[in-house]
Design an enzyme around this catalytic site. Structure first.
Site, mmCIF file in Angstrom:
data_model
loop_
_atom_site.group_PDB
_atom_site.id
_atom_site.type_symbol
_atom_site.label_atom_id
_atom_site.label_comp_id
_atom_site.label_asym_id
_atom_site.label_seq_id
_atom_site.Cartn_x
_atom_site.Cartn_y
_atom_site.Cartn_z
ATOM 1 N N CYS A 2 0.836 -1.207 0.000
ATOM 2 C CA CYS A 2 0.000 0.000 0.000
ATOM 3 C C CYS A 2 0.870 1.256 0.000
ATOM 4 O O CYS A 2 1.989 1.262 0.501
ATOM 5 C CB CYS A 2 -0.870 0.030 1.240
ATOM 6 S SG CYS A 2 -1.849 -1.450 1.449
ATOM 7 N N ARG A 27 4.740 0.050 -6.254
ATOM 8 C CA ARG A 27 4.789 -0.780 -5.050
ATOM 9 C C ARG A 27 3.836 -1.971 -5.155
ATOM 10 O O ARG A 27 3.916 -2.893 -4.342
ATOM 11 C CB ARG A 27 4.400 0.059 -3.831
ATOM 12 C CG ARG A 27 5.391 1.168 -3.522
ATOM 13 C CD ARG A 27 4.864 2.061 -2.428
ATOM 14 N NE ARG A 27 4.815 1.400 -1.152
ATOM 15 C CZ ARG A 27 5.763 1.477 -0.226
ATOM 16 N NH1 ARG A 27 6.829 2.190 -0.460
ATOM 17 N NH2 ARG A 27 5.639 0.855 0.919
ATOM 18 N N TRP A 75 -3.038 -2.656 -1.392
ATOM 19 C CA TRP A 75 -2.691 -4.039 -1.735
ATOM 20 C C TRP A 75 -3.393 -4.880 -0.676
ATOM 21 O O TRP A 75 -3.044 -4.824 0.500
ATOM 22 C CB TRP A 75 -1.166 -4.212 -1.673
ATOM 23 C CG TRP A 75 -0.641 -5.502 -2.213
ATOM 24 C CD1 TRP A 75 -0.304 -5.775 -3.507
ATOM 25 C CD2 TRP A 75 -0.341 -6.690 -1.472
ATOM 26 N NE1 TRP A 75 0.170 -7.055 -3.610
ATOM 27 C CE2 TRP A 75 0.159 -7.641 -2.389
ATOM 28 C CE3 TRP A 75 -0.468 -7.059 -0.128
ATOM 29 C CZ2 TRP A 75 0.544 -8.916 -2.001
ATOM 30 C CZ3 TRP A 75 -0.084 -8.331 0.253
ATOM 31 C CH2 TRP A 75 0.420 -9.248 -0.673
ATOM 32 N N ASN A 101 -1.528 2.052 5.980
ATOM 33 C CA ASN A 101 -0.642 0.970 5.540
ATOM 34 C C ASN A 101 -0.323 0.124 6.758
ATOM 35 O O ASN A 101 -0.042 0.678 7.821
ATOM 36 C CB ASN A 101 0.682 1.522 5.012
ATOM 37 C CG ASN A 101 0.544 2.196 3.664
ATOM 38 O OD1 ASN A 101 -0.553 2.251 3.114
ATOM 39 N ND2 ASN A 101 1.647 2.720 3.161
ATOM 40 N N GLY A 102 -0.324 -1.181 6.596
ATOM 41 C CA GLY A 102 0.022 -2.061 7.715
ATOM 42 C C GLY A 102 -1.147 -2.950 8.085
ATOM 43 O O GLY A 102 -2.097 -3.107 7.318
ATOM 44 N N GLU A 485 18.435 -17.118 -7.936
ATOM 45 C CA GLU A 485 17.966 -15.779 -8.289
ATOM 46 C C GLU A 485 17.371 -15.765 -9.705
ATOM 47 O O GLU A 485 16.309 -15.182 -9.949
ATOM 48 C CB GLU A 485 19.131 -14.778 -8.156
ATOM 49 C CG GLU A 485 18.866 -13.384 -8.690
ATOM 50 C CD GLU A 485 17.705 -12.651 -8.028
ATOM 51 O OE1 GLU A 485 17.097 -13.190 -7.097
ATOM 52 O OE2 GLU A 485 17.380 -11.541 -8.492
ATOM 53 N N LYS A 489 13.487 -14.794 -10.610
ATOM 54 C CA LYS A 489 13.182 -13.718 -11.573
ATOM 55 C C LYS A 489 12.206 -14.228 -12.624
ATOM 56 O O LYS A 489 11.249 -13.567 -12.978
ATOM 57 C CB LYS A 489 14.444 -13.245 -12.301
ATOM 58 C CG LYS A 489 15.379 -12.315 -11.614
ATOM 59 C CD LYS A 489 15.025 -10.862 -11.628
ATOM 60 C CE LYS A 489 14.252 -10.484 -10.417
ATOM 61 N NZ LYS A 489 14.965 -10.493 -9.144
ATOM 62 N N GLU A 492 8.690 -14.777 -11.211
ATOM 63 C CA GLU A 492 7.925 -13.591 -10.810
ATOM 64 C C GLU A 492 7.563 -12.690 -11.984
ATOM 65 O O GLU A 492 6.460 -12.154 -12.009
ATOM 66 C CB GLU A 492 8.609 -12.814 -9.683
ATOM 67 C CG GLU A 492 9.922 -12.188 -10.018
ATOM 68 C CD GLU A 492 10.570 -11.492 -8.830
ATOM 69 O OE1 GLU A 492 9.867 -11.058 -7.918
ATOM 70 O OE2 GLU A 492 11.800 -11.380 -8.835
ATOM 71 N N HIS A 508 18.742 -36.621 -7.133
ATOM 72 C CA HIS A 508 18.075 -37.096 -5.916
ATOM 73 C C HIS A 508 16.585 -36.806 -5.942
ATOM 74 O O HIS A 508 15.962 -36.674 -4.892
ATOM 75 C CB HIS A 508 18.750 -36.479 -4.686
ATOM 76 C CG HIS A 508 20.191 -36.850 -4.603
ATOM 77 N ND1 HIS A 508 20.624 -38.095 -4.204
ATOM 78 C CD2 HIS A 508 21.313 -36.160 -4.944
ATOM 79 C CE1 HIS A 508 21.937 -38.150 -4.277
ATOM 80 N NE2 HIS A 508 22.387 -36.984 -4.727
ATOM 81 N N LYS A 608 6.283 -4.312 -4.087
ATOM 82 C CA LYS A 608 7.700 -3.958 -4.032
ATOM 83 C C LYS A 608 8.249 -4.075 -2.613
ATOM 84 O O LYS A 608 9.344 -4.551 -2.394
ATOM 85 C CB LYS A 608 7.884 -2.534 -4.555
ATOM 86 C CG LYS A 608 9.318 -2.057 -4.572
ATOM 87 C CD LYS A 608 10.137 -2.848 -5.573
ATOM 88 C CE LYS A 608 11.599 -2.496 -5.569
ATOM 89 N NZ LYS A 608 12.415 -3.565 -6.187
HETATM 90 C C1 F6R Z 1 12.490 -10.335 -6.097
HETATM 91 C C2 F6R Z 1 12.310 -9.338 -5.069
HETATM 92 C C3 F6R Z 1 11.927 -9.787 -3.710
HETATM 93 C C4 F6R Z 1 12.718 -9.009 -2.655
HETATM 94 C C5 F6R Z 1 12.220 -9.392 -1.249
HETATM 95 C C6 F6R Z 1 12.976 -8.653 -0.163
HETATM 96 O O1 F6R Z 1 12.799 -9.759 -7.325
HETATM 97 O O2 F6R Z 1 12.444 -8.168 -5.308
HETATM 98 O O3 F6R Z 1 12.096 -11.154 -3.567
HETATM 99 O O4 F6R Z 1 14.070 -9.292 -2.802
HETATM 100 O O5 F6R Z 1 10.857 -9.105 -1.133
HETATM 101 O O6 F6R Z 1 12.785 -7.272 -0.264
HETATM 102 P P1 F6R Z 1 13.767 -6.262 0.444
HETATM 103 O O7 F6R Z 1 15.101 -6.426 -0.185
HETATM 104 O O8 F6R Z 1 13.166 -4.912 0.193
HETATM 105 O O9 F6R Z 1 13.790 -6.627 1.892
#
Ligand code: F6R
Length: 613
Positions: A2, A27, A75, A101-102, A485, A489, A492, A508, A608
């Site tokens: 949010c 976000r 959100w 927010n929260g 990673e 990517k 997502e 395994h 985000k």
């Molecule tokens: C993936 C991504 C998320 C963040 C995770 C942690 O592309 O962006 O997996 O890495 O939500 O977020 P931060 O780094 O803000 O704690």
């Protein structure tokens, strides 16, 4: 997640609020709304869906008169995305309007109490409890500030709140706990926002509210209060980065722009910390005596930052000889870790607000461990709570999927390893010098991976494999962590089912899933383990997989005999190699997402900054 923006001034509020909300879209959100206190008190416009619909409905805000207002992108947590659950939320009777927010943890209990007082609820949100509680107290005491104070004394959980009262048409109150809130100073006008990008066009002078702090403000005045209610003076800070850094600047997507920004982000993170050939980490005291006394290093984070932790575990353990463990923050906080003053907990976070990571940091501190945070957002909760901080100077990261923040987190891991290894004597002078020159040339090496030729090659692979349902990523050691990673990517942003396994683990179990046409991305950049990974490539090829391999130029010919596609990366100092193997994987996800028509910068269901558990 949010986003909040608020304005009190002399200009029409609605266009400013909508502009601010547009900067918070990144976000992640599912509904948006504004509330303006003008000739029509607390006029609300809100709806499920994209902000552009609200913009169209209000003629970009022109149709909503009034100079005091709050805005929100939601959100969903409590209650489905819907018009009625969108914020701002009005109290029963319409005296109070709130954006939040929260999460209010004791909302169910408070809701029952308020229902007992005859109050009616319209939405499923926990926020409505806040609005109704303020209104209830306000009816008792007749004072806006007192009513908000009393409410804050009753609610538990996390919140950043922007609050309007029908009877105070020129005033706003904001308060926060465990959710970011920024106050912005204008000329005859003031702002609040959950994220500085929302108000950067209007002001660069801000104060970061600390937990429990409250501000009551009008166009020309602002009074800040401590959690105990005593007046406080807030330090004013100046935002130095340019708004252009948070804009797309000619790129189709923020994700691509941020991939291209990696060389600069690496320069900004690395270069100021190498002086006369030595790593200098200002404000971080890690003496040889302290490092020698360390029992263990925990590296704690979520998502991509957790994969940086995995890379850090391999790197620190190998080069500093300190037992190290990477842990997901959501697990760490509940696993009753064996921790005390002999342990160092390194917390990694781009946003500095991730709820699980922040909670893990607090748990580590509670148990007496020393904490060091690697954070991108200055003044964020994690940066403030940790014993010391090393900032990654990646600049604002807008795309939901992290790219440049990941690269800079990794760069800080290298700097930290070098610093500790030198202090401990586990890195020789010659090795130290090679790392340093490797670090100094790393940004250019990354630039070299972003040429048209490379981009074209990866775009072709992405187009070729874009119809696949499943993907597997395999590699060993550092390559294995970078595969994690790459796989995250891909799932997502391109919505492709994908799993990453250490290549040796494949036999395994997961190899049973390899069949004709399964996409396998292998990373084989470690000289020591190359033959072993190549053997794993042969195994999946034999079962019908289509294999794409990221490897060193020296190995390209040999790999080409097995794999369907080869992407080469230049060889650098071995510990730094993940910074290069990462780039094709980022680009592969990006182009796959484009080929599959996905919303690259705002992938579905993702936010985000994950400020709830
Ligand atoms: C993936 C991504 C998320 C963040 C995770 C942690 O592309 O962006 O997996 O890495 O939500 O977020 P931060 O780094 O803000 O704690």
């Amino acid at each position: 997640m949010c986003g909040i923006v608020g304005y009190v001034g002399r200009r029409q509020a609605a266009p400013i609020l909508l502009e601010g909300l547009s900067k918070l879209e990144y976000r992640g959100y599912d509904s948006a709304g504004i509330c303006v206190n003008g000739d029509t008190p607390l006029q609300i416009c809100k709806e499920k869906g994209r902000l552009r619909e609200l913009v169209a409905r209000t003629d970009n805000g022109a149709a909503v008169p009034g100079t005091v207002g709050i805005g929100h992108t939601r959100w969903a947590t409590h209650g489905v995305p819907s018009d009625v659950n969108s914020h701002p939320i009005l109290s029963d009777g319409g005296k109070i309007a709130v954006v939040h927010n929260g999460i209010i943890e004791n909302e169910a209990k408070l809701r029952q109490i308020l229902i007992g007082h005859g109050i009616h609820f319209q939405s499923q949100t926990d926020t409505e409890v806040v609005a109704n509680l303020i209104a209830w107290y306000y009816d008792q005491c007749g004072d806006f500030l007192t009513a908000v104070r009393q409410t804050v004394g009753q609610i538990t959980g996390s919140y950043a709140l922007g609050i309007l009262c029908r009877d105070y048409p020129d005033t706003m109150i904001a308060v926060k706990k465990d959710s970011p809130l920024i106050f912005g100073y204008g000329n005859g006008e003031n702002f609040i926002a959950s994220d500085v990008t929302a108000i950067l066009k209007e002001t660069r002078t801000v104060s970061y509210l600390d937990d429990g702090e409250m501000v009551m403000f009008r166009a020309d005045s602002a009074a800040f209060f401590s959690p105990e209610g005593t007046p406080v003076e807030k330090k004013r800070e100046t935002i130095t980065w340019e708004l252009a850094a948070a804009e797309r600047g000619g790129y189709d997507h923020f994700m691509l722009k941020e991939i291209f920004e990696q060389p600069k982000a690496l320069r900004d993170t690395i270069f100021p910390r190498i002086r006369d050939g030595q790593v200098v980490l200002d404000g971080v005291e890690l003496t040889p005596e302290y490092l020698k006394s360390l029992r263990k290093i925990y590296l704690v984070a979520c998502g991509s930052a957790y994969y940086v932790s995995m890379l850090a575990k391999y790197t620190i353990e190998k080069h500093c000889r300190i037992p190290s463990e990477a842990m997901m923050a959501s697990e760490f906080r509940y696993c009753e870790p064996v921790l005390d003053g002999r342990d160092l907990v390194i917390i990694i976070s781009q946003s500095g607000e991730t709820a699980d990571t922040l909670a893990a940091l607090r748990e580590a501190k509670r148990l007496g461990a020393r904490t060091l945070a690697i954070v991108n957002v200055v003044g964020s909760a994690i940066a403030k709570a940790a014993d010391s901080v090393i900032y990654t100077w990646a600049g604002p990261e807008i795309a939901v999927a992290t790219t440049k923040a990941f690269s800079t987190q990794l760069a800080v891991v290298y700097l930290l390893t070098l610093h500790m290894g030198k202090a401990l004597g586990t890195i020789s002078d010659a090795e130290y010098a090679s790392w340093i020159s490797g670090l100094e040339t790393l940004p250019d090496a990354v630039s070299g991976m972003l040429t048209d030729v490379h981009l074209q090659q990866i775009r072709e692979f992405a187009a070729r494999y874009s119809d696949r349902r499943d993907a597997f990523f395999i590699g060993r050691n550092l390559d294995s962590a970078i595969c994690q990673e790459g796989s995250l990517k891909l799932k997502e942003v391109a919505y492709l089912h994908s799993e990453a396994y250490p290549a040796g683990e494949l036999k395994h179990g997961p190899i049973s899933l390899i069949e004709d046409g399964t996409m396998v991305v292998s990373v084989a950049s470690g000289r020591k383990l190359f033959e072993k990974t190549l053997a794993n490539i042969r195994e999946v090829k034999a079962r019908g997989a289509d294999v794409l391999c990221v490897t060193l130029e020296d190995f390209a010919e040999e790999v080409a005999q097995q794999a369907d596609g080869v992407i080469t990366v230049p060889e650098v100092f071995p510990a730094l190699q993940p910074s290069l193997t990462l780039i094709p994987l980022q680009l592969l996800s990006y182009y796959m997402a484009c080929s599959r028509g996905c919303d690259v910068d705002k992938p579905r269901n993702l936010a985000k900054s994950v400020t709830v558990e």
